[in-house]
Design a protein around this motif. Sequence first.
Motif, PDB file in Angstrom:
ATOM      1  N   PHE A 194       0.824  -1.203   0.000  1.00  0.00           N
ATOM      2  CA  PHE A 194       0.000   0.000   0.000  1.00  0.00           C
ATOM      3  C   PHE A 194       0.865   1.262   0.000  1.00  0.00           C
ATOM      4  O   PHE A 194       0.604   2.198  -0.732  1.00  0.00           O
ATOM      5  CB  PHE A 194      -0.944   0.007   1.206  1.00  0.00           C
ATOM      6  CG  PHE A 194      -1.900   1.162   1.179  1.00  0.00           C
ATOM      7  CD1 PHE A 194      -3.007   1.140   0.346  1.00  0.00           C
ATOM      8  CD2 PHE A 194      -1.692   2.275   1.968  1.00  0.00           C
ATOM      9  CE1 PHE A 194      -3.891   2.204   0.295  1.00  0.00           C
ATOM     10  CE2 PHE A 194      -2.569   3.346   1.933  1.00  0.00           C
ATOM     11  CZ  PHE A 194      -3.672   3.310   1.095  1.00  0.00           C
ATOM     12  N   SER A 195       1.908   1.261   0.794  1.00  0.00           N
ATOM     13  CA  SER A 195       2.768   2.438   0.917  1.00  0.00           C
ATOM     14  C   SER A 195       3.793   2.488  -0.213  1.00  0.00           C
ATOM     15  O   SER A 195       4.439   1.485  -0.531  1.00  0.00           O
ATOM     16  CB  SER A 195       3.501   2.415   2.263  1.00  0.00           C
ATOM     17  OG  SER A 195       4.420   3.472   2.336  1.00  0.00           O
ATOM     18  N   PRO A 253      12.508  -3.830  -5.556  1.00  0.00           N
ATOM     19  CA  PRO A 253      12.840  -5.126  -6.159  1.00  0.00           C
ATOM     20  C   PRO A 253      12.496  -6.268  -5.204  1.00  0.00           C
ATOM     21  O   PRO A 253      12.605  -6.136  -3.986  1.00  0.00           O
ATOM     22  CB  PRO A 253      14.349  -5.039  -6.391  1.00  0.00           C
ATOM     23  CG  PRO A 253      14.693  -3.592  -6.292  1.00  0.00           C
ATOM     24  CD  PRO A 253      13.656  -2.958  -5.419  1.00  0.00           C
ATOM     25  N   ASN A 254      12.082  -7.362  -5.762  1.00  0.00           N
ATOM     26  CA  ASN A 254      11.738  -8.573  -5.015  1.00  0.00           C
ATOM     27  C   ASN A 254      10.560  -8.393  -4.053  1.00  0.00           C
ATOM     28  O   ASN A 254      10.372  -9.201  -3.148  1.00  0.00           O
ATOM     29  CB  ASN A 254      12.963  -9.107  -4.250  1.00  0.00           C
ATOM     30  CG  ASN A 254      14.095  -9.419  -5.197  1.00  0.00           C
ATOM     31  OD1 ASN A 254      13.892 -10.005  -6.254  1.00  0.00           O
ATOM     32  ND2 ASN A 254      15.295  -8.992  -4.841  1.00  0.00           N
ATOM     33  N   GLN A 255       9.809  -7.323  -4.224  1.00  0.00           N
ATOM     34  CA  GLN A 255       8.618  -7.071  -3.406  1.00  0.00           C
ATOM     35  C   GLN A 255       7.407  -7.302  -4.299  1.00  0.00           C
ATOM     36  O   GLN A 255       7.248  -6.624  -5.306  1.00  0.00           O
ATOM     37  CB  GLN A 255       8.620  -5.623  -2.884  1.00  0.00           C
ATOM     38  CG  GLN A 255       7.356  -5.213  -2.154  1.00  0.00           C
ATOM     39  CD  GLN A 255       7.156  -5.958  -0.850  1.00  0.00           C
ATOM     40  OE1 GLN A 255       8.083  -6.118  -0.063  1.00  0.00           O
ATOM     41  NE2 GLN A 255       5.954  -6.450  -0.625  1.00  0.00           N
ATOM     42  N   ILE A 256       6.579  -8.275  -3.944  1.00  0.00           N
ATOM     43  CA  ILE A 256       5.409  -8.549  -4.780  1.00  0.00           C
ATOM     44  C   ILE A 256       4.490  -7.336  -4.793  1.00  0.00           C
ATOM     45  O   ILE A 256       4.339  -6.646  -3.789  1.00  0.00           O
ATOM     46  CB  ILE A 256       4.662  -9.814  -4.318  1.00  0.00           C
ATOM     47  CG1 ILE A 256       3.641 -10.217  -5.376  1.00  0.00           C
ATOM     48  CG2 ILE A 256       3.986  -9.608  -2.983  1.00  0.00           C
ATOM     49  CD1 ILE A 256       3.186 -11.640  -5.272  1.00  0.00           C
ATOM     50  N   GLY A 257       3.933  -7.064  -5.958  1.00  0.00           N
ATOM     51  CA  GLY A 257       3.010  -5.940  -6.111  1.00  0.00           C
ATOM     52  C   GLY A 257       1.700  -6.433  -6.684  1.00  0.00           C
ATOM     53  O   GLY A 257       1.652  -7.383  -7.462  1.00  0.00           O
TER      54      GLY A 257
END
Length: 177
Positions: free
Chosen positions: A60-61, A67-71
């Motif tokens: 949300f933020s 990188p490597n952070q699911i969206g």
Amino acid sequence: MTRNLLLSVVAGLVLFVWGFVSWTILPWHNAVANKFTNEAAVSQALKENSPQQGIYFLPFSEKDHGPNQIGAFVNVLPQGTEMNMSKLMAIGFITQIIGAFLVLLLVSYTRSFSYWGRVGIFSLMGLIIGFVSHAPYWNWFGFSSSYVIVTIVDTLIAWTLAGLAVAKFVKPIQVDL
């Protein structure tokens, strides 16, 4: 005005029929979408973590993106959806007629344009509608290029077909500038 209302219904019908062909017969929309490997698990996670109906962003933020952070960009309907096809199709048809009326209103101010010029205006409006509506999803939310291109091309084809059907019958509005 009566003529434009009738032409709006004709153009709306063309848009509606094209939408049916595009979404149910042609494979391109399904070709640019993916299926979750475990829909039940994803459904359960959404149900447990979405307190109300609406749009959710993951993360949300803005500071949590990287990188490597699911969206994800998700419209969650915790109560499910009632697939009342008659109601959905009626609303879809009405929105197509309203859209056609607005484009016809614009086209009726092009009194010096030939038939192909008026068809070109319909096509240009389709391109504008598709681009302005969907390119931001590619830019801001990472929607795939293939999804965005298919959706823009689909919209362009729909409005070109509508223009082909009604451009000959558009009566120009006389305007003194």
